[in-house]
Write a protein that holds these residues in place. Sequence first.
Motif, PDB file in Angstrom:
ATOM      1  N   LEU A 133       0.771  -1.271   0.021  1.00 16.13           N
ATOM      2  CA  LEU A 133       0.091  -0.089  -0.022  1.00 16.13           C
ATOM      3  C   LEU A 133       0.918   1.493   0.169  1.00 16.13           C
ATOM      4  O   LEU A 133       2.030   1.433   0.895  1.00 16.13           O
ATOM      5  CB  LEU A 133      -0.862  -0.034   1.209  1.00 16.13           C
ATOM      6  N   LEU A 134       0.496   2.208  -0.964  1.00 18.64           N
ATOM      7  CA  LEU A 134       0.979   3.511  -0.923  1.00 18.64           C
ATOM      8  C   LEU A 134       0.145   4.358  -0.073  1.00 18.64           C
ATOM      9  O   LEU A 134      -0.902   4.685  -0.573  1.00 18.64           O
ATOM     10  CB  LEU A 134       1.462   3.911  -2.052  1.00 18.64           C
TER      11      LEU A 134
ATOM     12  N   ALA B 296       8.186   1.587   8.036  1.00 14.52           N
ATOM     13  CA  ALA B 296       7.407   1.663   6.809  1.00 14.52           C
ATOM     14  C   ALA B 296       8.087   2.975   6.167  1.00 14.52           C
ATOM     15  O   ALA B 296       7.779   3.963   6.427  1.00 14.52           O
ATOM     16  CB  ALA B 296       5.975   1.865   7.011  1.00 14.52           C
ATOM     17  N   PRO B 297       8.812   2.773   5.050  1.00 15.22           N
ATOM     18  CA  PRO B 297       9.784   3.829   4.496  1.00 15.22           C
ATOM     19  C   PRO B 297       8.903   4.785   3.609  1.00 15.22           C
ATOM     20  O   PRO B 297       7.798   4.322   3.110  1.00 15.22           O
ATOM     21  CB  PRO B 297      10.961   3.181   3.868  1.00 15.22           C
ATOM     22  N   SER B 298       9.476   5.822   3.452  1.00 19.57           N
ATOM     23  CA  SER B 298       8.657   7.118   2.545  1.00 19.57           C
ATOM     24  C   SER B 298       9.536   7.430   1.254  1.00 19.57           C
ATOM     25  O   SER B 298      10.783   7.278   1.429  1.00 19.57           O
ATOM     26  CB  SER B 298       8.485   8.191   3.397  1.00 19.57           C
TER      27      SER B 298
ATOM     28  N   LEU C  50       4.370   6.886   1.850  1.00 19.99           N
ATOM     29  CA  LEU C  50       4.427   6.123   2.802  1.00 19.99           C
ATOM     30  C   LEU C  50       4.295   4.763   2.067  1.00 19.99           C
ATOM     31  O   LEU C  50       2.879   4.407   1.833  1.00 19.99           O
ATOM     32  CB  LEU C  50       4.098   6.285   4.027  1.00 19.99           C
ATOM     33  N   ARG C  51       5.275   3.714   2.178  1.00 15.73           N
ATOM     34  CA  ARG C  51       4.818   2.457   1.659  1.00 15.73           C
ATOM     35  C   ARG C  51       4.791   1.554   2.451  1.00 15.73           C
ATOM     36  O   ARG C  51       5.628   1.289   3.399  1.00 15.73           O
ATOM     37  CB  ARG C  51       6.125   1.936   0.362  1.00 15.73           C
ATOM     38  N   VAL C  52       3.922   0.701   2.537  1.00 17.98           N
ATOM     39  CA  VAL C  52       3.597  -0.259   3.609  1.00 17.98           C
ATOM     40  C   VAL C  52       3.388  -1.630   2.726  1.00 17.98           C
ATOM     41  O   VAL C  52       2.591  -1.960   2.102  1.00 17.98           O
ATOM     42  CB  VAL C  52       2.112  -0.215   4.128  1.00 17.98           C
TER      43      VAL C  52
END
Length: 407
Positions: free
Chosen positions: A334-335, A359-361, A381-383
């Motif tokens: 998910l973004l 969870a990096p950006s 933010l990518r999860v």
Amino acid sequence: MTRQTPYDIAAVRALFPALAAGTAHFDGPGGTQTPRPVIDAVADAMARPLSNRGRTTPGERNADALVTGARAALGDLLGADPAGIVFGRSATQLTYDMSRTLARTWAPGDEVVVTRLDHDSNIRPWIQAAAQAGATVRWADFDPATGELGADVIRALLSERTRLVALTAASNLIGTRPAVAEIAELVHAAGALLYVDGVHHAAHSLVDLEGLGADFYVCSPYKFLGPHHGVLAARPELLETLHPDKLLPSTDAVPERFELGTLPYEFLAGTTAAIDFLAGLDPAATGTRRERLAASYAALEAHEDTLRAQMDKGLAALDGITVHSRADNRTPTLLLTFENHDTADAYAFLAAPERLVHAPSGSFYAVEASRHLGLGDTGGLRVGLAPYNDSTDVDRLLTGLSDFLTR
């Protein structure tokens, strides 16, 4: 007789030493953590005699066995002929090498299709190779509202001058899985080749090279629990028609003619171990390694679907979040963006010692996709989920996001 529970997340997590540090990892799309059997396989390969491949000394035989073993394991993972498995430093390097080789067959007026859904490693090499050959680049756009890239979009761009279509099997930014098999039929009907980036895809779906219709498929073992290197799969007979630059004394045999220098034998040992680990995710699975992989991927997808549903429900309850991952068929990646909040701040907030949620950006090299979503080069933010994530990880993520948005 009741079948054994197919996915024991506690048993899986116990085999990842890195998890002992306490971090909830949602950074799997950028690279997964490493299970103990992979670590041990790398160490064991380096502890035994190793030299250049051959059949005379123990070191030569060990090196040869590691290479052939890894080709066989990847053949099982990708549904490909082991004789068509090429190793390289990274998927990016392999794509650059292949783009230069294929571009020698192009002429001014030929056309190459790239998509805005792709990671830049499946865009820029083709743009640059096309420029050198005088070929034209045509762009396929996805729908930013839904994240979908339909086959009709590709169909409209094909012509008798199309030589290659570069397409992701799953977006590393928003998870979209295009209909690769349907698109492959259109591409082949136009007389073109299909080059598929499967780096994100192979971590979540069992690959079938023939079923996908991909002429070339690249992936990276470090995205599915293995070491850092790249893999390209293609039909051996197709590779036989291609002649890359190589050293004069190096072999002209396929697939070795595409492999520059000495291979990382210890990493190949780790890759075989990673594939065997994946094949054991369903402890009740039996049969060949390919059959066990099929059962284990089914169990993994069910596990990840459950966690994604938990994430979707929790995110829907929070105000001020936009989820950019909306395709009907997508990976559990998910973004997110936030009203009045920077995603880089969210990344730092979640990563703080009192939370330890990673969870990096960013745009994660999918810069064209990020721009097409209206997010510029900043992204979001990518999860992303990996085989070792559990519901407690998701709870920690949702709690952290709630605290971030209401602080």
